[in-house]
Enzyme design. Structure first.
Site, PDB file in Angstrom:
ATOM      1  N   HIS A 168      -1.369  -1.374  -3.920  1.00  0.00           N
ATOM      2  CA  HIS A 168      -2.532  -0.815  -3.665  1.00  0.00           C
ATOM      3  C   HIS A 168      -2.611  -0.003  -3.415  1.00  0.00           C
ATOM      4  CE1 HIS A 168      -6.101  -2.460  -1.285  1.00  0.00           C
ATOM      5  NE2 HIS A 168      -5.382  -1.408   0.159  1.00  0.00           N
TER       6      HIS A 168
ATOM      7  N   GLY B 194       1.774  -1.742   4.257  1.00  0.00           N
ATOM      8  CA  GLY B 194       1.925  -0.095   4.077  1.00  0.00           C
ATOM      9  C   GLY B 194       2.878  -0.490   4.564  1.00  0.00           C
TER      10      GLY B 194
ATOM     11  N   ASP C 267      -4.433   3.186  -1.882  1.00  0.00           N
ATOM     12  CA  ASP C 267      -6.254   3.693  -1.188  1.00  0.00           C
ATOM     13  C   ASP C 267      -6.875   4.867  -0.981  1.00  0.00           C
ATOM     14  OD1 ASP C 267      -5.957   1.701   1.374  1.00  0.00           O
ATOM     15  OD2 ASP C 267      -3.885   2.025   1.246  1.00  0.00           O
TER      16      ASP C 267
ATOM     17  N   MET D  28     -12.581   4.464  -0.114  1.00  0.00           N
ATOM     18  CA  MET D  28     -13.345   4.214   1.175  1.00  0.00           C
ATOM     19  C   MET D  28     -13.357   6.080   1.238  1.00  0.00           C
ATOM     20  SD  MET D  28      -9.835   3.363   2.916  1.00  0.00           S
ATOM     21  CE  MET D  28      -8.372   2.988   1.656  1.00  0.00           C
TER      22      MET D  28
ATOM     23  N   MET E  98     -11.262  -5.987   5.720  1.00  0.00           N
ATOM     24  CA  MET E  98     -10.381  -5.141   6.837  1.00  0.00           C
ATOM     25  C   MET E  98     -10.032  -6.303   7.825  1.00  0.00           C
ATOM     26  SD  MET E  98      -9.597  -2.467   4.651  1.00  0.00           S
ATOM     27  CE  MET E  98      -9.085  -1.837   6.146  1.00  0.00           C
TER      28      MET E  98
ATOM     29  N   HIS F 173      -8.031   0.621  -4.016  1.00  0.00           N
ATOM     30  CA  HIS F 173      -9.383   0.087  -2.619  1.00  0.00           C
ATOM     31  C   HIS F 173     -10.248   2.123  -2.440  1.00  0.00           C
ATOM     32  CE1 HIS F 173      -9.778  -0.503   1.531  1.00  0.00           C
ATOM     33  NE2 HIS F 173     -10.570  -0.239   1.370  1.00  0.00           N
TER      34      HIS F 173
ATOM     35  N   GLY G 218      -0.653   1.771   9.044  1.00  0.00           N
ATOM     36  CA  GLY G 218       0.094   1.613  10.619  1.00  0.00           C
ATOM     37  C   GLY G 218      -0.493   1.001  11.872  1.00  0.00           C
TER      38      GLY G 218
ATOM     39  N   MET H  61      -8.899   8.166  -0.199  1.00  0.00           N
ATOM     40  CA  MET H  61      -9.998   8.088   1.372  1.00  0.00           C
ATOM     41  C   MET H  61     -10.273   9.752   0.668  1.00  0.00           C
ATOM     42  SD  MET H  61      -6.954   6.923   4.116  1.00  0.00           S
ATOM     43  CE  MET H  61      -6.357   5.376   4.123  1.00  0.00           C
TER      44      MET H  61
ATOM     45  N   SER I 132       0.765  -1.110   0.074  1.00  0.00           N
ATOM     46  CA  SER I 132       0.174   0.689  -0.209  1.00  0.00           C
ATOM     47  C   SER I 132       0.924   0.999   0.042  1.00  0.00           C
ATOM     48  CB  SER I 132      -0.864   0.398   1.539  1.00  0.00           C
ATOM     49  OG  SER I 132      -1.329   1.412   1.888  1.00  0.00           O
TER      50      SER I 132
ATOM     51  N   GLY J 173      -8.786   4.006   6.898  1.00  0.00           N
ATOM     52  CA  GLY J 173      -8.484   5.632   7.599  1.00  0.00           C
ATOM     53  C   GLY J 173      -7.201   5.370   7.522  1.00  0.00           C
ATOM     54  N   PHE J 174      -6.022   5.039   8.147  1.00  0.00           N
ATOM     55  CA  PHE J 174      -5.489   4.872   8.624  1.00  0.00           C
ATOM     56  C   PHE J 174      -3.523   3.529   8.722  1.00  0.00           C
ATOM     57  CE2 PHE J 174      -8.100   7.528  11.032  1.00  0.00           C
ATOM     58  CZ  PHE J 174      -7.092   8.794  10.739  1.00  0.00           C
TER      59      PHE J 174
ATOM     60  N   ASP K  63      -6.436  -6.568   4.674  1.00  0.00           N
ATOM     61  CA  ASP K  63      -5.936  -5.357   4.768  1.00  0.00           C
ATOM     62  C   ASP K  63      -5.856  -4.689   6.134  1.00  0.00           C
ATOM     63  OD1 ASP K  63      -4.803  -2.595   3.869  1.00  0.00           O
ATOM     64  OD2 ASP K  63      -6.608  -2.697   2.736  1.00  0.00           O
ATOM     65  N   GLY K  64      -4.200  -4.734   6.435  1.00  0.00           N
ATOM     66  CA  GLY K  64      -4.416  -3.748   7.505  1.00  0.00           C
ATOM     67  C   GLY K  64      -3.727  -4.724   8.565  1.00  0.00           C
TER      68      GLY K  64
HETATM   69  C1  DX5 Z   1      -6.138   1.798   5.382  1.00  0.00           C
HETATM   70  C2  DX5 Z   1      -5.742   0.886   4.227  1.00  0.00           C
HETATM   71  C3  DX5 Z   1      -4.869  -0.168   4.175  1.00  0.00           C
HETATM   72  C4  DX5 Z   1      -3.280   0.642   5.184  1.00  0.00           C
HETATM   73  C5  DX5 Z   1      -2.305  -1.114   5.594  1.00  0.00           C
HETATM   74  O1  DX5 Z   1      -7.329   2.512   5.413  1.00  0.00           O
HETATM   75  O2  DX5 Z   1      -6.850   0.893   3.600  1.00  0.00           O
HETATM   76  O3  DX5 Z   1      -4.188   0.049   3.362  1.00  0.00           O
HETATM   77  O4  DX5 Z   1      -2.427   1.584   3.979  1.00  0.00           O
HETATM   78  O5  DX5 Z   1      -1.350  -0.359   6.161  1.00  0.00           O
HETATM   79  P1  DX5 Z   1      -1.067  -1.115   7.601  1.00  0.00           P
HETATM   80  O6  DX5 Z   1      -0.400  -2.467   6.162  1.00  0.00           O
HETATM   81  O7  DX5 Z   1       0.127  -0.252   7.690  1.00  0.00           O
HETATM   82  O8  DX5 Z   1      -1.681  -1.357   8.330  1.00  0.00           O
HETATM   83 ZN    ZN Z   2      -6.431  -0.825   1.614  1.00  0.00          ZN
END
Ligand code: DX5
Ligand code: ZN
Length: 226
Positions: free
Chosen positions: A35, A205, A37, A76, A145, A74, A153, A39, A10, A150-151, A183-184
């Protein structure tokens, strides 16, 4: 039959000041997909990038040998349809959206496919899978998910494992070729557990972009999966 696993870094965790280079570097490290993202500061409390960034990155989404690497968008965002169409025009290969963000899920899926893209549905940690009873035949991808969107890490939420098992059963029952992406919070040390639950495609990510050597992380993930 052996499962084909895909790793989808990501770029949310990439250096935004050098995005083209980051895409090239992470592809050189062995990414299967990129990937992306999206938002909107409405469906999720954060704001990232739009279709113009996707079209700017599209020429960079290929291997040194010139083989295209799919862009996995993706969304959002709410509403879904206009932005999905804009991303299809911007070079997205797969477009996934959250069913709770679309007033007409079946219509949104058909609109994405009519643009020549593969269509996916994304499920938040507390979102039930019921909509799959009605549209699994129509989609190419399910994205589970394992954090709240949204974030980057955040930590992996364990109930995602049960949900992945449920989705894998549904995909098997459908007899269709549908990717099961997660994802996540995916890291080298939990990717095997997530694969054992039934996932075949892994977004990562911070695990990748947070380290100086992207290839070392991607390789370690592949070793864990082998
Ligand atoms: C969150 C995103 C993810 C995010 C994953 O809303 O959809 O794709 O970047 O990040 P990590 O791998 O750091 O959890
Ligand atoms: Zn994502």
């Amino acid at each position: 039959m052996a499962m084909t696993y895909r790793i989808a870094p990501s770029i949310l965790s990439a250096d935004f000041a050098r995005l083209g280079e980051e895409v090239k570097n992470v592809i050189a490290a062995g990414s299967d997909w990129i990937h992306f993202d999206v938002m909107d500061n409405h469906y999720v409390p954060n704001l990232t990038f739009g279709p113009m960034i996707c079209s700017a990155l599209k020429p960079h989404a290929k291997t040194a040998a010139g083989v295209a690497v799919p862009i996995d968008v993706h969304l959002m965002v709410q509403p879904v349809d206009a932005l999905a169409a804009a991303f299809a025009d911007a070079g997205a290969d797969l477009i996934s959206f959250h069913p709770d963000a679309s007033g007409h899920v079946h219509r949104s899926i058909q609109a994405i496919k009519a643009k020549g893209c593969k269509a996916g549905l994304v499920f938040n940690p507390a979102e039930p899978l019921d909509v799959l009873d009605w549209v699994i035949e129509d989609i190419d991808l399910v994205l589970i998910m394992s954090v709240n969107p949204g974030f980057g890490g955040q930590s992996f939420i364990d109930s995602a494992l049960r949900k992945i098992e449920d989705v894998r059963r549904r995909i098997t029952a459908s007899g269709k070729d549908i990717r099961l992406e997660v994802d996540g919070g995916i890291k080298v040390d939990n990717i095997r557990r997530v694969a054992d639950a039934g996932a075949d495609t892994f977004v990562a990510g911070s695990a990748i972009f947070g380290k100086p050597d992207y290839k070392a992380v991607v390789d370690a993930m592949r070793v864990a999966l082998s």
